[in-house]
Scaffold this active site. Sequence first.
Site, PDB file in Angstrom:
ATOM      1  N   CYS A   1       0.742  -1.176  -0.026  1.00 44.00           N
ATOM      2  CA  CYS A   1       0.094   0.011  -0.067  1.00 44.00           C
ATOM      3  C   CYS A   1       0.851   1.294   0.057  1.00 44.00           C
ATOM      4  CB  CYS A   1      -0.971  -0.027   1.234  1.00 44.00           C
ATOM      5  SG  CYS A   1      -2.436   0.950   0.895  1.00 44.00           S
TER       6      CYS A   1
ATOM      7  N   HIS B   1      -3.600  -5.143   0.365  1.00 42.15           N
ATOM      8  CA  HIS B   1      -3.252  -5.644   1.565  1.00 42.15           C
ATOM      9  C   HIS B   1      -3.167  -7.251   1.354  1.00 42.15           C
ATOM     10  CE1 HIS B   1      -2.473  -1.891   3.693  1.00 42.15           C
ATOM     11  NE2 HIS B   1      -3.403  -1.427   3.193  1.00 42.15           N
TER      12      HIS B   1
ATOM     13  N   GLU C   1      -1.553  -9.172   3.008  1.00 40.78           N
ATOM     14  CA  GLU C   1      -1.538  -9.942   4.328  1.00 40.78           C
ATOM     15  C   GLU C   1      -3.134 -10.359   4.957  1.00 40.78           C
ATOM     16  OE1 GLU C   1      -0.867  -6.667   3.572  1.00 40.78           O
ATOM     17  OE2 GLU C   1      -1.582  -5.371   5.421  1.00 40.78           O
TER      18      GLU C   1
HETATM   19  N1  GLN Z   1      -2.057   6.744   2.527  1.00 39.10           N
HETATM   20  C1  GLN Z   1      -2.270   5.791   1.457  1.00 39.10           C
HETATM   21  C2  GLN Z   1      -3.499   5.987   0.988  1.00 39.10           C
HETATM   22  O1  GLN Z   1      -4.424   6.557   1.663  1.00 39.10           O
HETATM   23  C3  GLN Z   1      -1.768   4.464   1.855  1.00 39.10           C
HETATM   24  C4  GLN Z   1      -2.940   3.703   2.726  1.00 39.10           C
HETATM   25  C5  GLN Z   1      -2.221   2.410   3.314  1.00 39.10           C
HETATM   26  O2  GLN Z   1      -1.110   1.940   3.291  1.00 39.10           O
HETATM   27  N2  GLN Z   1      -3.090   1.419   3.783  1.00 39.10           N
HETATM   28  O3  GLN Z   1      -3.567   5.595  -0.316  1.00 39.10           O
END
Ligand code: GLN
Length: 557
Positions: A401, A532, A534
């Site tokens: 992310c 994600h 994970e």
């Molecule tokens: N802050 C980033 C976004 O909102 C990444 C979010 C995250 O890592 N879950 O896109």
Amino acid sequence: MPKKSKQKKTTAKQPATKCIFIVGGVMSGVGKGVASSSIATLLQSRGHRVTAIKIDPYINVDAGTMNPTEHGEVFVLKDGLETDQDMGNYERFLNTDLPSINYMTTGSVYQSVIQKERNLEYKGKNVEVVPDIPLEVISRIKTAAKTAKADIVLVEVGGTVGEYQNVLFLEAIRMMKTEESENVAVVMASYLPVPGSIGEMKTKPTQTAVRMLNSVGVFADMIVCRSPIGVDRKRKEKIAKFCNVKVENVISAPDVESIYDIPLHYEKDELSLRLLETLGLSTRKKADLKEWKRFVNRSKGGDDVVKIAVVGKYFNSGDFVLSDVYLSVLEAIKFSAYKLKLTPEISYLSSQDFEDKKNLKNLKKYDGVLVPGGFGTTGIKGKLNVIEYVRKNRIPYFGICYGMQLAVLEFAMNVAKIKNASTEEINPKAENLVIGVMDEQRDNIAEQKMGGTMRLGQYPAVLSSGSVAAKAYRSKEIVERHRHRYEVNPEYIEKLEVKGLRFSGKSPDGRLMEIAELPVEDHPFFVGVQFHPELQARPLDPHPLFTAFVKASYEAD
Ligand code: GLN
């Protein structure tokens, strides 16, 4: 004859769903969530269809608005609800996806009661805290059981008995037990300290906690005794006598090395048999824990060690180091390492420490580096330095992310030489916003509509053939869970690709960049994912991308 068969049909009753409530006594942090997950696993291993519910006693409508250093990881369900990390434990232990009906907070329960009142669903009657709030809780539990077609539903009530916050949930237990006592069991997960100065295990705090539970009309059927060491017969008898439970329903739950050992430990005291007896269910089917035992054995240690550094910003909390914020990431690394017969050695590094480039050489001792998800500006400079270092030094890198967005940004700054490049999250005024706000998120941000509005939950993506990602997944179509507001700005894709970055995973319409990677000719493993992974890694089913990362880390020079 036809009449008889018709009669038979109408009298054949569906067996009622059994409900096991888990409440906490004495103090928090004793592993009530893991206890619930372990009990669920054991009942599942005896052939029952089990589902698990978490109740959090917060006013927050979901866990998405809570600071992770206070509350731990935010676990996103397949359908997009932002929940507590215990939901992740349930999914991992039960090896199943859970829907959002399985998670509730005080805020979400009140919200639906108020919404129903606005919709005239209470037909003009007074809507009251008691019984209407507990009734809503009970109705959600029943819906969850029905949705999962479960014959047993486990409900973990967050917090500790005696707190003001969870009284209405305890009231729901009392009401349900009064209505259908044969279908409800209550387990208290308690703590038995062994004070160093005395050297003896003390039962009094547990007795007090049980009394507190009794004072709201709820009686425990079983007590799971968390303690540094096992509970002996003498203390079990004492607890049984003073807490009104059968001695065989006092379960010893000493500290163990790995949480995945816990179901096996509980079975030593025949926990699942005792619970099935309490609920009047058949105890004939033997527990089938073969696969689970195989996994636990693998987790005891492999042929060799693989050293992974996780570089995050939420590790430090006062004088303590927290790893809960990245719980699923850490578990996902472990599952893949075990699958590869390796012992994972995971180090938690604070990204702020790498703002000084002198510290970067410390990264040399790791086989692989992972930058997990995150928000805001803290620690970003350090993360960008880390990414530049591992890219140049060919240390395997896995970015999740924010870890992917920053990998793209680092590449834009240092390889594609795009001047004054940034992410809109840090510097909205920068000339080149390589990472920008997703169009559909602009209004949410402008209007401060921040709760539950990110791009959340499961979405499909299409992978390019021959890519590192496609090889890992052994598939061209994947489905992964998301939680973000920003994306790779499509205007820069060509400029980045010309310089060698590959966007190997995209949303089916080609609009969103879901995976960025460097080809294997350029780097042993450099992969960033917008989602994600994970959240879908399971002990019995490790995630292919984590496995590819851990393998590449182990194999790289
Ligand atoms: N802050 C980033 C976004 O909102 C990444 C979010 C995250 O890592 N879950 O896109």
